[in-house]
Structures are given as C-alpha cells and as structure tokens.
Design a protein around this motif. Sequence first.
Motif, PDB file in Angstrom:
ATOM      1  N   TRP A 175       0.815  -1.211   0.000  1.00  0.00           N
ATOM      2  CA  TRP A 175       0.000   0.000   0.000  1.00  0.00           C
ATOM      3  C   TRP A 175       0.849   1.261   0.000  1.00  0.00           C
ATOM      4  O   TRP A 175       0.439   2.294  -0.537  1.00  0.00           O
ATOM      5  CB  TRP A 175      -0.979  -0.026   1.171  1.00  0.00           C
ATOM      6  CG  TRP A 175      -2.197  -0.800   0.783  1.00  0.00           C
ATOM      7  CD1 TRP A 175      -2.449  -2.129   0.992  1.00  0.00           C
ATOM      8  CD2 TRP A 175      -3.313  -0.297   0.049  1.00  0.00           C
ATOM      9  NE1 TRP A 175      -3.649  -2.481   0.439  1.00  0.00           N
ATOM     10  CE2 TRP A 175      -4.201  -1.385  -0.135  1.00  0.00           C
ATOM     11  CE3 TRP A 175      -3.646   0.944  -0.459  1.00  0.00           C
ATOM     12  CZ2 TRP A 175      -5.410  -1.240  -0.820  1.00  0.00           C
ATOM     13  CZ3 TRP A 175      -4.856   1.094  -1.135  1.00  0.00           C
ATOM     14  CH2 TRP A 175      -5.723   0.004  -1.312  1.00  0.00           C
ATOM     15  N   ASP A 176       2.032   1.208   0.571  1.00  0.00           N
ATOM     16  CA  ASP A 176       2.958   2.340   0.454  1.00  0.00           C
ATOM     17  C   ASP A 176       3.271   2.610  -1.015  1.00  0.00           C
ATOM     18  O   ASP A 176       3.328   3.764  -1.456  1.00  0.00           O
ATOM     19  CB  ASP A 176       4.261   2.059   1.218  1.00  0.00           C
ATOM     20  CG  ASP A 176       4.081   2.122   2.726  1.00  0.00           C
ATOM     21  OD1 ASP A 176       3.060   2.682   3.184  1.00  0.00           O
ATOM     22  OD2 ASP A 176       4.957   1.602   3.444  1.00  0.00           O
ATOM     23  N   GLU A 177       3.477   1.543  -1.774  1.00  0.00           N
ATOM     24  CA  GLU A 177       3.780   1.675  -3.198  1.00  0.00           C
ATOM     25  C   GLU A 177       2.569   2.209  -3.967  1.00  0.00           C
ATOM     26  O   GLU A 177       2.708   3.056  -4.869  1.00  0.00           O
ATOM     27  CB  GLU A 177       4.218   0.332  -3.776  1.00  0.00           C
ATOM     28  CG  GLU A 177       4.614   0.351  -5.242  1.00  0.00           C
ATOM     29  CD  GLU A 177       5.835   1.221  -5.510  1.00  0.00           C
ATOM     30  OE1 GLU A 177       5.994   1.667  -6.668  1.00  0.00           O
ATOM     31  OE2 GLU A 177       6.629   1.460  -4.569  1.00  0.00           O
ATOM     32  N   ILE A 178       1.373   1.738  -3.610  1.00  0.00           N
ATOM     33  CA  ILE A 178       0.157   2.209  -4.283  1.00  0.00           C
ATOM     34  C   ILE A 178      -0.034   3.708  -4.059  1.00  0.00           C
ATOM     35  O   ILE A 178      -0.369   4.460  -4.987  1.00  0.00           O
ATOM     36  CB  ILE A 178      -1.072   1.432  -3.775  1.00  0.00           C
ATOM     37  CG1 ILE A 178      -0.987  -0.039  -4.195  1.00  0.00           C
ATOM     38  CG2 ILE A 178      -2.373   2.059  -4.294  1.00  0.00           C
ATOM     39  CD1 ILE A 178      -0.827  -0.249  -5.676  1.00  0.00           C
ATOM     40  N   ARG A 179       0.196   4.167  -2.837  1.00  0.00           N
ATOM     41  CA  ARG A 179       0.056   5.602  -2.568  1.00  0.00           C
ATOM     42  C   ARG A 179       1.099   6.412  -3.340  1.00  0.00           C
ATOM     43  O   ARG A 179       0.816   7.518  -3.804  1.00  0.00           O
ATOM     44  CB  ARG A 179       0.153   5.864  -1.066  1.00  0.00           C
ATOM     45  CG  ARG A 179      -1.111   5.473  -0.297  1.00  0.00           C
ATOM     46  CD  ARG A 179      -1.045   5.965   1.127  1.00  0.00           C
ATOM     47  NE  ARG A 179      -0.022   5.265   1.892  1.00  0.00           N
ATOM     48  CZ  ARG A 179      -0.226   4.143   2.565  1.00  0.00           C
ATOM     49  NH1 ARG A 179      -1.428   3.595   2.565  1.00  0.00           N
ATOM     50  NH2 ARG A 179       0.753   3.566   3.245  1.00  0.00           N
ATOM     51  N   ARG A 180       2.302   5.868  -3.479  1.00  0.00           N
ATOM     52  CA  ARG A 180       3.346   6.557  -4.248  1.00  0.00           C
ATOM     53  C   ARG A 180       2.916   6.695  -5.705  1.00  0.00           C
ATOM     54  O   ARG A 180       3.071   7.765  -6.316  1.00  0.00           O
ATOM     55  CB  ARG A 180       4.665   5.784  -4.162  1.00  0.00           C
ATOM     56  CG  ARG A 180       5.839   6.472  -4.860  1.00  0.00           C
ATOM     57  CD  ARG A 180       7.073   5.601  -4.871  1.00  0.00           C
ATOM     58  NE  ARG A 180       6.936   4.442  -5.738  1.00  0.00           N
ATOM     59  CZ  ARG A 180       7.099   4.493  -7.061  1.00  0.00           C
ATOM     60  NH1 ARG A 180       7.400   5.632  -7.661  1.00  0.00           N
ATOM     61  NH2 ARG A 180       6.971   3.404  -7.789  1.00  0.00           N
ATOM     62  N   LEU A 181       2.363   5.636  -6.268  1.00  0.00           N
ATOM     63  CA  LEU A 181       1.919   5.673  -7.657  1.00  0.00           C
ATOM     64  C   LEU A 181       0.767   6.654  -7.846  1.00  0.00           C
ATOM     65  O   LEU A 181       0.719   7.403  -8.822  1.00  0.00           O
ATOM     66  CB  LEU A 181       1.498   4.271  -8.104  1.00  0.00           C
ATOM     67  CG  LEU A 181       2.632   3.255  -8.235  1.00  0.00           C
ATOM     68  CD1 LEU A 181       2.069   1.844  -8.343  1.00  0.00           C
ATOM     69  CD2 LEU A 181       3.503   3.579  -9.444  1.00  0.00           C
ATOM     70  N   SER A 182      -0.154   6.659  -6.886  1.00  0.00           N
ATOM     71  CA  SER A 182      -1.281   7.586  -6.958  1.00  0.00           C
ATOM     72  C   SER A 182      -0.799   9.033  -6.929  1.00  0.00           C
ATOM     73  O   SER A 182      -1.304   9.892  -7.668  1.00  0.00           O
ATOM     74  CB  SER A 182      -2.247   7.328  -5.800  1.00  0.00           C
ATOM     75  OG  SER A 182      -3.290   8.286  -5.770  1.00  0.00           O
ATOM     76  N   ALA A 183       0.193   9.303  -6.090  1.00  0.00           N
ATOM     77  CA  ALA A 183       0.748  10.655  -5.998  1.00  0.00           C
ATOM     78  C   ALA A 183       1.391  11.093  -7.308  1.00  0.00           C
ATOM     79  O   ALA A 183       1.485  12.292  -7.600  1.00  0.00           O
ATOM     80  CB  ALA A 183       1.772  10.722  -4.869  1.00  0.00           C
ATOM     81  N   GLN A 184       1.807  10.118  -8.128  1.00  0.00           N
ATOM     82  CA  GLN A 184       2.408  10.422  -9.431  1.00  0.00           C
ATOM     83  C   GLN A 184       1.363  10.558 -10.537  1.00  0.00           C
ATOM     84  O   GLN A 184       1.703  10.769 -11.690  1.00  0.00           O
ATOM     85  CB  GLN A 184       3.411   9.330  -9.804  1.00  0.00           C
ATOM     86  CG  GLN A 184       4.630   9.280  -8.890  1.00  0.00           C
ATOM     87  CD  GLN A 184       5.563   8.123  -9.227  1.00  0.00           C
ATOM     88  OE1 GLN A 184       5.240   7.264 -10.042  1.00  0.00           O
ATOM     89  NE2 GLN A 184       6.724   8.110  -8.595  1.00  0.00           N
ATOM     90  N   GLY A 185       0.083  10.389 -10.173  1.00  0.00           N
ATOM     91  CA  GLY A 185      -0.979  10.557 -11.152  1.00  0.00           C
ATOM     92  C   GLY A 185      -1.544   9.281 -11.717  1.00  0.00           C
ATOM     93  O   GLY A 185      -2.435   9.318 -12.578  1.00  0.00           O
ATOM     94  N   VAL A 186      -1.045   8.122 -11.256  1.00  0.00           N
ATOM     95  CA  VAL A 186      -1.590   6.842 -11.711  1.00  0.00           C
ATOM     96  C   VAL A 186      -2.916   6.589 -10.992  1.00  0.00           C
ATOM     97  O   VAL A 186      -3.007   6.739  -9.771  1.00  0.00           O
ATOM     98  CB  VAL A 186      -0.616   5.682 -11.437  1.00  0.00           C
ATOM     99  CG1 VAL A 186      -1.229   4.351 -11.862  1.00  0.00           C
ATOM    100  CG2 VAL A 186       0.706   5.916 -12.155  1.00  0.00           C
TER     101      VAL A 186
END
Length: 312
Positions: A175-186
């Motif tokens: 989930w840390d990775e998912i939040r990082r991706l979301s912050a990048q616009g994914v």
Amino acid sequence: MTGEAVIDVRGLTKSFGDKRVVDHFDITVPRGAIYGFLGPNGSGKTTTIRMLCGLLTPDEGEGTCLGFDVRKQADRIKEQVGYMTQKFSYYEDLSIRENLDFVARMYRLDRRRERVDTALAHLGLADRQKQLAGSLSGGWKQRLALAACLLHEPKLLLLDEPTAGVDPKARRDFWDEIRRLSAQGVTVLVSTHYMDEAIQCDFISYIAYGKKLIDGRSAEIPAMIGLVTYRVSGPDISALEDELKKEDGVEQVARFGAVLHVSGTDRAKLDAVAEAYRKRGTHRWDEKPSELEEAFIYLMTGARDNFTREPA
C-alpha cells in the motif's frame, strides 16, 4: 486528483448461463484516485474489472475507460492498463529479472533493460533479481506481479485482490507503493475484502452479488447509510448479544473482540434502547462514529445472493 474521469461506465451487465454476475453497474473514477471495490468473494468484482480492461465484453452497458469505448476499443484499453490478477501468473522456473524481461518483450517495449532495472529498483527486487519466481514467498511474488504491471508505464492499474494470502508487513509495503503511484498521477482501482485496506482508498464502491449497493468517498459511506452505533462493553457479552438482537431499533449487533458494536438507522429507537440498558448498570454504552466495517456488515445483511435458487 483532478475532476477528469478515467473510468466512466453505466449499466455494465454480464451473465454466465442463467446467472447474472454483474447487474447494471455504474462507476466513475477520477484521475489519480485510489478507488476500492469492496465486497465478499463472488460479488462480481473480478468480472467487472475484466470488462473495464477489455478482457470481457459487457452484455449490456456503455462507457469509457481511459477515453476508449469499453465495447468497441478493448485493444486500446489493454495497451494502457496494468492488470494484476488474483492468481500469480508468471513463470516459476524463471528468475525475477527473466520474468520481467519476458513481459517487456511481449509488450515490445523500447528501453527494455532500463525499464526492467527501474521496476526492480522501485519494488525492492534488485537484490533478488536472480531468484527463481517459484521460490518466492507470497509477498515477494506480489511485488514481482506489480513490477510486471508497471513496465509499460500504465495510466491505470486494476488490482484484483492483490494482497490476498500475504502477511501484514507485505500488505503495508504494497500500500505504500500504491500511494506513491497515486501521488504520481496513476489511477488505481483495487478490489479487496480487507477493511484496513478499504479505509486507505479515496473512494469505495460496495458490491454484493452483482449489484452496487453504495459508492462514495470512504469517510462518508457510514453517514450516507445513516448508521448510529454504540460501543458496548461489560460482562457476559454473548448473552447480551442475543438479547439485543431482539430489541426494536437494533438492526445490527457485531462483535469486535470483547465488545459489541450495536447499530441502527433510527436514532430515537436506538437511543431509547441504550438508555434502558444503561439503567441496568451492568454494561457501558458509548456512542461511537460508525465506520466502514459496520457499514459493510449492514449492507451485506440486506443483500441477496444471486446464486440462491428462486423458491418453487
């Protein structure tokens, strides 16, 4: 997040034989959101995801995913979506790097080595890149699957029960990775039945037996239902639980460890029950904010299994 919708579909319907698995499903997902599909196994989440990413054609319904028509432009959608299935589907007799390189070749990607190196680094797989996939634990297989989904730099991730069967730490790391991706616009659409994961989503859609029961911002779902909840603690909770289920105004009694969460949608009636039981002096009654878990249990109580046989 922006107001632009990455997914905007209406009336999606899919049947297999005489069973309607998805029943006139609508969903709008804004760009950059983490959108959760919440529901029990068999609720139609996987079938819906497969219709959204172009793997299944809806029997009815219309709309777009990434600006492409879900019925007519499935191939264009598949090019720009990363889809992580429930079942690990990579080659167990190949190493992590070999699996990623194979996926990159399948997509005919340019900068293949660079993309694989980047995926290995971002998912913490570089030190294990020579390890055979078949020898990985569930958490490391999960990282490999996510890395493979990201090689072609998708704009949308569709993750189907991605953390099923992995340990709590692996789930947190994921989930840390998912939040990082979301912050990048994914944009991320993730199906789950874990409550602690659901609360990490910006939006949630509750699905049960093919039907959408409710959707909205995660924090607003309990209020949308109108649930009032009391936390009840004290002795002999099991006997009290049975007694409370018979009370007018009590629509739900859920046990959480050594306490009960008692809920209803008629505040006056539930408050009256609480006051009457407080006067007994045997248990403590404290009103608490209704949360997603109470909301989910409440919604599921009234849902009907679409595989239940009709009465003769």
